[in-house]
Motif scaffolding. Structure first.
Motif, PDB file in Angstrom:
ATOM      1  N   GLY A   1       0.818  -1.215   0.000  1.00 45.90           N
ATOM      2  CA  GLY A   1       0.000   0.000   0.000  1.00 45.90           C
ATOM      3  C   GLY A   1       0.847   1.258   0.000  1.00 45.90           C
ATOM      4  N   SER A   2       1.949   1.240   0.747  1.00 44.20           N
ATOM      5  CA  SER A   2       2.828   2.407   0.825  1.00 44.20           C
ATOM      6  C   SER A   2       3.529   2.664  -0.506  1.00 44.20           C
ATOM      7  CB  SER A   2       3.864   2.208   1.934  1.00 44.20           C
ATOM      8  OG  SER A   2       3.232   2.077   3.197  1.00 44.20           O
ATOM      9  N   LEU A   3       3.942   1.606  -1.200  1.00 49.34           N
ATOM     10  CA  LEU A   3       4.604   1.777  -2.496  1.00 49.34           C
ATOM     11  C   LEU A   3       3.659   2.395  -3.521  1.00 49.34           C
ATOM     12  CD1 LEU A   3       6.676  -1.538  -2.777  1.00 49.34           C
ATOM     13  CD2 LEU A   3       7.545   0.787  -2.421  1.00 49.34           C
ATOM     14  N   ILE A   4       2.420   1.941  -3.531  1.00 51.49           N
ATOM     15  CA  ILE A   4       1.438   2.543  -4.437  1.00 51.49           C
ATOM     16  C   ILE A   4       1.229   4.015  -4.068  1.00 51.49           C
ATOM     17  CG2 ILE A   4      -0.989   2.534  -5.152  1.00 51.49           C
ATOM     18  CD1 ILE A   4      -0.932  -0.520  -4.854  1.00 51.49           C
ATOM     19  N   GLY A   5       1.167   4.280  -2.763  1.00 51.46           N
ATOM     20  CA  GLY A   5       1.017   5.654  -2.305  1.00 51.46           C
ATOM     21  C   GLY A   5       2.183   6.532  -2.728  1.00 51.46           C
ATOM     22  N   LEU A   6       3.398   6.004  -2.652  1.00 50.07           N
ATOM     23  CA  LEU A   6       4.576   6.766  -3.065  1.00 50.07           C
ATOM     24  C   LEU A   6       4.541   7.074  -4.557  1.00 50.07           C
ATOM     25  CD1 LEU A   6       7.369   5.018  -0.965  1.00 50.07           C
ATOM     26  CD2 LEU A   6       6.530   7.365  -0.700  1.00 50.07           C
ATOM     27  N   PHE A   7       4.088   6.106  -5.347  1.00 50.66           N
ATOM     28  CA  PHE A   7       3.961   6.363  -6.782  1.00 50.66           C
ATOM     29  C   PHE A   7       2.936   7.458  -7.035  1.00 50.66           C
ATOM     30  CE2 PHE A   7       1.601   5.643 -10.734  1.00 50.66           C
ATOM     31  CZ  PHE A   7       2.623   5.870 -11.653  1.00 50.66           C
ATOM     32  N   LEU A   8       1.791   7.375  -6.372  1.00 52.89           N
ATOM     33  CA  LEU A   8       0.753   8.390  -6.564  1.00 52.89           C
ATOM     34  C   LEU A   8       1.226   9.756  -6.080  1.00 52.89           C
ATOM     35  CD1 LEU A   8      -2.399   6.328  -5.526  1.00 52.89           C
ATOM     36  CD2 LEU A   8      -1.788   7.103  -7.836  1.00 52.89           C
ATOM     37  N   LEU A   9       2.105   9.765  -5.077  1.00 52.73           N
ATOM     38  CA  LEU A   9       2.670  11.020  -4.598  1.00 52.73           C
ATOM     39  C   LEU A   9       3.433  11.729  -5.710  1.00 52.73           C
ATOM     40  CD1 LEU A   9       3.337  12.982  -2.262  1.00 52.73           C
ATOM     41  CD2 LEU A   9       5.280  11.501  -1.702  1.00 52.73           C
ATOM     42  N   THR A  10       4.158  10.956  -6.517  1.00 52.95           N
ATOM     43  CA  THR A  10       4.907  11.552  -7.626  1.00 52.95           C
ATOM     44  C   THR A  10       3.990  12.095  -8.711  1.00 52.95           C
ATOM     45  OG1 THR A  10       5.103   9.488  -8.909  1.00 52.95           O
ATOM     46  CG2 THR A  10       6.779   9.901  -7.220  1.00 52.95           C
ATOM     47  N   GLN A  11       2.736  11.623  -8.715  1.00 58.43           N
ATOM     48  CA  GLN A  11       1.785  12.047  -9.743  1.00 58.43           C
ATOM     49  C   GLN A  11       0.831  13.139  -9.247  1.00 58.43           C
ATOM     50  OE1 GLN A  11       2.120  10.503 -12.894  1.00 58.43           O
ATOM     51  NE2 GLN A  11       3.913   9.742 -11.783  1.00 58.43           N
ATOM     52  N   SER A  12       0.933  13.505  -7.967  1.00 61.65           N
ATOM     53  CA  SER A  12      -0.013  14.491  -7.434  1.00 61.65           C
ATOM     54  C   SER A  12       0.722  15.635  -6.763  1.00 61.65           C
ATOM     55  CB  SER A  12      -0.994  13.808  -6.484  1.00 61.65           C
ATOM     56  OG  SER A  12      -0.332  13.089  -5.465  1.00 61.65           O
ATOM     57  N   GLY A  13       0.748  15.654  -5.422  1.00 66.59           N
ATOM     58  CA  GLY A  13       1.399  16.756  -4.735  1.00 66.59           C
ATOM     59  C   GLY A  13       1.661  16.443  -3.279  1.00 66.59           C
ATOM     60  N   PRO A  14       2.268  17.386  -2.546  1.00 69.84           N
ATOM     61  CA  PRO A  14       2.741  17.122  -1.172  1.00 69.84           C
ATOM     62  C   PRO A  14       1.637  16.820  -0.168  1.00 69.84           C
ATOM     63  CG  PRO A  14       2.916  19.462  -1.717  1.00 69.84           C
ATOM     64  CD  PRO A  14       2.594  18.751  -2.987  1.00 69.84           C
TER      65      PRO A  14
END
Length: 307
Positions: A105-118
């Motif tokens: 779950g955290s890895l998917i979240g980290l990827f989505l972080l790169t596609q969205s914002g802080p």
């Protein structure tokens, strides 16, 4: 083949699938709000859903492991999981499963972080922290009267905001405010569980709100959470946050009334166990009709514009 099926069934049960509406509903609400805003993105939505499911399953596994370690399952006669107590899976396997799902779950979240914002970073960190500290650590939330508060916040407003933000890549108050009814209903799932387990939890010093304030207040809290979800929808409609068609949630009101009657009038463990499961279903049905009602309004608006 039979052995593989047995293993699969064990992990399926450990995931507590009937509780997963707590993820489906807020993600569905985020989707319809994003459609209204013209920012819906199917790929990001699917990734958000998968990531959130991993983290909720992780929370269920961590809860399973630490309840067993702390002896909270010892006196329970019914309940979600109890796969370690019944010898379905070993504590070590459950712990490994919990770590694996947190990481996924955290890895998917980290990827989505790169596609969205802080903003997603802080929502994600808070979510992972709640997943871990819900029953683990020196101050487990569920053992200190903060379980309902935690799930209300993180499986209501913050989960809807996070999923919306991934797609829209901008902050909005609408997902936060619109998720309040969902927060009430998801907290009711946990509270129904705590009402059922009040005696077993008291015996092992698991200080849920039901234990801290007693059965009478616990019954009133269940009424407040379930009834509050419907009242909140009405308030949102009056404030213009939700369309009038979200009153479709009233289709589920008869079941809500029946569950309130069970919680108030029964101390039969088996019946209360059914009430907990039915509260999870009510949450799912409430959320489904909320999303359907909102979607119908969007269709009506689109037809009016095109006409």
């Amino acid at each position: 083949m039979a052995a593989n099926a047995t293993v699969w069934n064990a992990w399926y049960r450990a995931a507590r699938p009937r509780t997963l509406t707590a993820t489906y509903v807020p993600l569905g609400l985020a989707a319809v709000i994003a459609v209204q805003a013209g920012t819906f993105d199917l790929v990001r939505f699917i990734l958000s859903l998968i990531g959130a499911l991993f983290l909720q399953i992780a929370a269920n596994l961590i809860n399973e492991y630490w309840d067993y370690r702390r002896g909270a399952d010892t006196l329970k006669q019914a309940g979600q999981g109890m796969i370690i107590k019944e010898g379905v899976l070993t504590p070590q396997r459950v712990l490994i499963g919990a770590i694996a799902t947190v990481v996924a779950g955290s890895l998917i979240g980290l990827f989505l972080l790169t596609q969205s914002g802080p903003l997603l970073l802080w929502i994600g960190l808070g979510g992972v922290l709640v997943v871990i500290t819900y029953t683990a650590g020196p101050f487990p939330l569920a053992y200190n009267g903060l379980g309902e508060v935690a799930v209300f916040i993180f499986m209501g407003p913050l989960m809807v905001l996070g999923a919306y933000y991934v797609m829209a890549r901008e902050f909005s108050w609408t997902p936060i405010v619109a998720a309040i009814p969902i927060g009430f209903m998801v907290a009711a799932i946990l509270h129904a569980n705590n009402v059922r387990d009040i005696d077993a939890d008291c015996a092992v010093n698991k200080r849920t709100l039901a234990v801290l304030f007693g059965l009478r207040v616990a019954k009133l809290e269940y009424l407040g959470l379930v009834g509050g979800a419907y009242v909140a929808v009405g308030v949102m409609i009056l404030l213009g946050v939700m369309p009038i068609t979200t009153l479709a949630v009233l289709i589920t009101a008869p079941e809500a009334y029946r569950l309130i009657q069970i919680i108030f009038n029964s101390r039969d463990t088996a019946l209360l166990h059914q009430a907990q499961g039915r509260t999870a279903k009510l949450h799912g049905q409430f959320g489904l009709w909320l999303v359907i009602g909102w979607a119908v309004w969007l269709v009506i608006q689109r037809l009016a514009v095109s006409g």
